[in-house]
Each structure stands twice: as C-alpha cells, then as structure tokens.
Design a protein around this motif. Sequence first.
Motif, short mmCIF file in Angstrom:
data_model
loop_
_atom_site.label_atom_id
_atom_site.label_comp_id
_atom_site.label_asym_id
_atom_site.label_seq_id
_atom_site.Cartn_x
_atom_site.Cartn_y
_atom_site.Cartn_z
N ASP A 279 42.56 36.21 35.93
CA ASP A 279 42.69 34.87 36.50
C ASP A 279 42.45 34.85 38.01
O ASP A 279 42.71 33.84 38.66
N ASP A 280 41.95 35.93 38.56
CA ASP A 280 41.73 36.03 40.00
C ASP A 280 40.31 35.56 40.35
O ASP A 280 39.34 36.25 40.04
N PRO A 281 40.19 34.39 41.00
CA PRO A 281 38.86 33.88 41.33
C PRO A 281 38.03 34.85 42.17
O PRO A 281 36.82 34.97 41.95
N ALA A 282 38.66 35.56 43.10
CA ALA A 282 37.90 36.49 43.94
C ALA A 282 37.33 37.64 43.11
O ALA A 282 36.18 38.04 43.31
N ALA A 283 38.13 38.16 42.18
CA ALA A 283 37.65 39.26 41.32
C ALA A 283 36.51 38.78 40.43
O ALA A 283 35.50 39.48 40.26
N ILE B 2 35.72 26.75 33.95
CA ILE B 2 36.33 25.87 32.94
C ILE B 2 37.79 26.25 32.71
O ILE B 2 38.65 25.38 32.61
N ALA B 3 38.08 27.54 32.64
CA ALA B 3 39.41 28.00 32.24
C ALA B 3 40.44 28.01 33.36
O ALA B 3 41.64 27.85 33.10
N LEU B 4 39.99 28.19 34.59
CA LEU B 4 40.93 28.37 35.70
C LEU B 4 41.05 27.10 36.55
O LEU B 4 40.19 26.23 36.49
N PRO B 5 42.10 27.03 37.35
CA PRO B 5 42.22 25.89 38.27
C PRO B 5 41.02 25.84 39.22
O PRO B 5 40.36 26.85 39.44
N PRO B 6 40.74 24.66 39.77
CA PRO B 6 39.58 24.52 40.66
C PRO B 6 39.60 25.56 41.79
O PRO B 6 40.63 25.79 42.41
N SER B 7 38.45 26.17 42.02
CA SER B 7 38.33 27.21 43.03
C SER B 7 36.96 27.12 43.69
O SER B 7 35.93 27.26 43.02
N ALA C 282 27.31 24.13 44.27
CA ALA C 282 27.50 24.30 45.71
C ALA C 282 28.20 23.07 46.30
O ALA C 282 29.07 23.20 47.17
N GLU C 283 27.85 21.90 45.80
CA GLU C 283 28.50 20.67 46.27
C GLU C 283 29.96 20.63 45.83
O GLU C 283 30.83 20.20 46.60
N ARG C 284 30.27 21.11 44.62
CA ARG C 284 31.66 21.18 44.18
C ARG C 284 32.45 22.14 45.06
O ARG C 284 33.59 21.85 45.45
N ALA C 285 31.86 23.28 45.37
CA ALA C 285 32.54 24.25 46.23
C ALA C 285 32.83 23.64 47.60
O ALA C 285 33.93 23.77 48.12
N ALA C 286 31.84 22.96 48.16
CA ALA C 286 32.01 22.33 49.48
C ALA C 286 33.05 21.21 49.44
O ALA C 286 33.80 21.03 50.40
N ALA C 287 33.10 20.48 48.34
CA ALA C 287 34.10 19.41 48.21
C ALA C 287 35.51 19.99 48.13
O ALA C 287 36.45 19.42 48.69
N LEU C 288 35.65 21.12 47.44
CA LEU C 288 36.96 21.75 47.30
C LEU C 288 37.42 22.40 48.60
O LEU C 288 38.62 22.41 48.90
N GLU C 289 36.48 22.95 49.34
CA GLU C 289 36.81 23.64 50.59
C GLU C 289 35.73 23.35 51.62
O GLU C 289 34.78 24.12 51.80
#
Length: 129
Positions: free
Chosen positions: A28-32, A58-63, A87-94
């Motif tokens: 469950d580690d997004p970085a891994a 899909i399975a994990l919280p937004p990252s 890429a747009e989702r990533a930018a929107a999240l962070e």
Amino acid sequence: MRWIGKQETRSARLKLELARQAVARRPDDPAALAHLGQQLIEDGAAEAAAGTLQAAVIALPPSAVLHLALARALNAFGESDAALAEAERAAALEPELREAQRLRLHLLALMGKTKQLAAYDLAPFAAES
C-alpha cells in the motif's frame, strides 16, 4: 565492452527485483509502487508498469506520486492522452509537484496543444533555469 553490458543487465535485474520485494513488503506504499513502475519502464515493460500502477491508483487513496508514475508509464508506451490526464490528476492533488507540471508541459507540446500551452503559467519554471 561485453562485460559492462552484463553488469548493467545484472544491475537492472537487481533493481527490479528489489523494487518488487519492496512492494511485496509494503503493497500500500505509493512510493514503493511508483518506484516499481519506474523500474518496469526502465526494463522495457511500460505496459506492465501502467497495469500495475493503474491497479494501485484504483485500490489506494489518491496519491499524486502514483498518478505521476502512471502518467510516465502511459507516456512510455505512447498513450499520450491518458498520460496527460494522469499528469493533470497528479498536479491537481499536489500543485507543488514540479515533475507533474513538467510532464504536463512536455505532453501538451508533444501533442501540439498550443492553446493550452499558451495559457500555462511558466513563471515558476523560469526561476529554475
């Protein structure tokens, strides 16, 4: 010269195996997961990377990290539209995640979306040059 090639191959295999082990220990580690995706891309398995990362998204919280990794994987095997969306989702999240912004700019330019590029605020990137 041949010896160097074998060393590089062993090194790449080892990196991929270590990334897989890290995900096995911390699924469950997004970085891994993002690191595993990057190793798969470097191993020439961008489609496998995209599948792995899509399942994680899909399975994990937004990252933002996972969405960015998925964008890279999708871009690596030619899925520019889907890569741009991730890429747009990533930018929107962070919003401060520069790599997401850079990839977004790259994809917009690659796709010839000049209107969207023209509207993009490049000021934060000017200070980096």
